[in-house]
Scaffold this active site. Sequence first.
Site, PDB file in Angstrom:
ATOM      1  N   ARG A 141      -0.037   4.386  -0.335  1.00 37.43           N
ATOM      2  CA  ARG A 141      -0.959   5.572  -0.224  1.00 37.43           C
ATOM      3  C   ARG A 141      -0.472   6.545   0.912  1.00 37.43           C
ATOM      4  O   ARG A 141      -0.009   6.305   1.740  1.00 37.43           O
ATOM      5  CB  ARG A 141      -2.638   5.316  -0.178  1.00 37.43           C
ATOM      6  CG  ARG A 141      -3.104   4.942  -1.336  1.00 37.43           C
ATOM      7  CD  ARG A 141      -4.486   4.368  -1.098  1.00 37.43           C
ATOM      8  NE  ARG A 141      -4.534   3.322  -0.176  1.00 37.43           N
ATOM      9  CZ  ARG A 141      -5.709   2.399   0.138  1.00 37.43           C
ATOM     10  NH1 ARG A 141      -6.875   3.183  -0.081  1.00 37.43           N
ATOM     11  NH2 ARG A 141      -5.634   1.433   0.779  1.00 37.43           N
ATOM     12  N   ASP A 198       0.911  -1.456  -0.020  1.00 40.13           N
ATOM     13  CA  ASP A 198       0.167   0.044  -0.110  1.00 40.13           C
ATOM     14  C   ASP A 198       0.818   1.156  -0.054  1.00 40.13           C
ATOM     15  O   ASP A 198       1.651   1.215   0.983  1.00 40.13           O
ATOM     16  CB  ASP A 198      -0.785  -0.033   1.313  1.00 40.13           C
ATOM     17  CG  ASP A 198      -2.029   0.884   1.004  1.00 40.13           C
ATOM     18  OD1 ASP A 198      -1.881   1.854   0.292  1.00 40.13           O
ATOM     19  OD2 ASP A 198      -3.169   0.713   1.676  1.00 40.13           O
TER      20      ASP A 198
HETATM   21  N1  LIG Z   1      -2.612  -2.348  -6.425  1.00 41.51           N
HETATM   22  C1  LIG Z   1      -3.891  -2.739  -6.524  1.00 41.51           C
HETATM   23  N2  LIG Z   1      -4.640  -1.757  -6.103  1.00 41.51           N
HETATM   24  C2  LIG Z   1      -5.944  -2.228  -5.972  1.00 41.51           C
HETATM   25  C3  LIG Z   1      -6.402  -3.563  -6.222  1.00 41.51           C
HETATM   26  N3  LIG Z   1      -7.700  -3.727  -6.293  1.00 41.51           N
HETATM   27  C4  LIG Z   1      -8.258  -2.333  -5.748  1.00 41.51           C
HETATM   28  N4  LIG Z   1      -7.128  -1.661  -5.922  1.00 41.51           N
HETATM   29  C5  LIG Z   1      -7.183  -0.093  -5.388  1.00 41.51           C
HETATM   30  O1  LIG Z   1      -7.189  -0.226  -3.974  1.00 41.51           O
HETATM   31  C6  LIG Z   1      -7.852   1.230  -3.461  1.00 41.51           C
HETATM   32  C7  LIG Z   1      -9.020   1.000  -2.733  1.00 41.51           C
HETATM   33  O2  LIG Z   1      -8.348   0.068  -1.596  1.00 41.51           O
HETATM   34  P1  LIG Z   1      -9.289  -0.563  -0.394  1.00 41.51           P
HETATM   35  O3  LIG Z   1      -8.097  -1.453   0.268  1.00 41.51           O
HETATM   36  O4  LIG Z   1     -10.307  -1.308  -1.291  1.00 41.51           O
HETATM   37  O5  LIG Z   1     -10.070   0.403   0.335  1.00 41.51           O
HETATM   38  P2  LIG Z   1      -9.517   1.256   1.481  1.00 41.51           P
HETATM   39  O6  LIG Z   1     -10.013   2.463   0.937  1.00 41.51           O
HETATM   40  O7  LIG Z   1      -8.274   1.019   2.004  1.00 41.51           O
HETATM   41  O8  LIG Z   1     -10.360   0.527   2.712  1.00 41.51           O
HETATM   42  P3  LIG Z   1     -11.823   0.881   2.701  1.00 41.51           P
HETATM   43  O9  LIG Z   1     -11.997   2.442   3.507  1.00 41.51           O
HETATM   44  O10 LIG Z   1     -12.174   0.014   3.901  1.00 41.51           O
HETATM   45  O11 LIG Z   1     -12.424   0.751   1.691  1.00 41.51           O
HETATM   46  C8  LIG Z   1      -8.244   1.855  -4.940  1.00 41.51           C
HETATM   47  O12 LIG Z   1      -7.041   2.729  -5.249  1.00 41.51           O
HETATM   48  C9  LIG Z   1      -8.146   0.694  -5.870  1.00 41.51           C
HETATM   49  O13 LIG Z   1      -7.774   1.231  -7.126  1.00 41.51           O
HETATM   50  C10 LIG Z   1      -5.440  -4.664  -6.544  1.00 41.51           C
HETATM   51  O14 LIG Z   1      -5.491  -5.829  -6.871  1.00 41.51           O
HETATM   52  N5  LIG Z   1      -3.894  -4.116  -6.580  1.00 41.51           N
END
Ligand SMILES: Nc1nc2c(ncn2[C@@H]2O[C@H](COP(=O)(O)OP(=O)(O)OP(=O)(O)O)[C@@H](O)[C@H]2O)c(=O)[nH]1
Length: 209
Positions: free
Chosen positions: A130, A128
């Site tokens: 971010r 992650d």
């Molecule tokens: N690298 C990668 N990114 C992903 C994948 N699937 C979804 N994403 C990205 O993950 C992000 C969303 O992350 P999540 O973990 O679903 O949600 P979160 O925002 O951390 O957590 P919540 O608040 O519970 O939804 C978005 O930027 C998506 O584009 C994947 O398989 N690989």
Amino acid sequence: MTYVASCKLPTPYAVFTIHGFEEGATGKEHLAITLGDVMTTGDGIEPPLARTHSECLTGDALFSMRCDCGYQLDEALRSIAREGRGILLYLRQEGRGIGLLNKVKAYALQDKGADTVEANAALGFADDLRDYSICKPMLDYLGVASLRLMTNNPRKVASLEALGINIADRVPLEVGRNPHNTHYLSTKAGKLGHLLTTHQDDDVAVVGR
Ligand SMILES: Nc1nc2c(ncn2[C@@H]2O[C@H](COP(=O)(O)OP(=O)(O)OP(=O)(O)O)[C@@H](O)[C@H]2O)c(=O)[nH]1
Ligand SMILES: [Zn+2]
């Protein structure tokens, strides 16, 4: 972060206001979508319902069922509309920060059996990438110091709290589980620490948006 402009955003749920910001270091364009008066300064003001939503073009705009993003975006806006007040930060951190085409590469590896964390690692990325610090200037601009955050992600709660944003409550946002994303959701719960009530690979009906 520079504030640029605001306008109305009429949707099937409510007429929101969209506020545009530009991130100095990257030039990325982030959005805050608000409904009602979200300022938290003053006595006895309830923290607004809020979501920080990371961009997922495939889920948010193209109806992808590989993840739960589009369903969460939809439900978050509906919930804010139901309360008549709230804020959604739409953050341009596609693919947990690796970008759209790297996410497509990661999906290709997942089509061959890797999970979401293994696929990131195979491409040389942490699980992650971010950085939630971009939320702070947007919330400051809008006068929001305290939130009731819709998320299943404890890392997100901790990151925002570390920035000095008060998370008065975590509101679960569990929607969109379907046969195409059960494995992905299990991996999020098992390896990324998401708080999901059911994370076994059970058969469930496809959920419409
Ligand atoms: N690298 C990668 N990114 C992903 C994948 N699937 C979804 N994403 C990205 O993950 C992000 C969303 O992350 P999540 O973990 O679903 O949600 P979160 O925002 O951390 O957590 P919540 O608040 O519970 O939804 C978005 O930027 C998506 O584009 C994947 O398989 N690989
Ligand atoms: Zn997604």
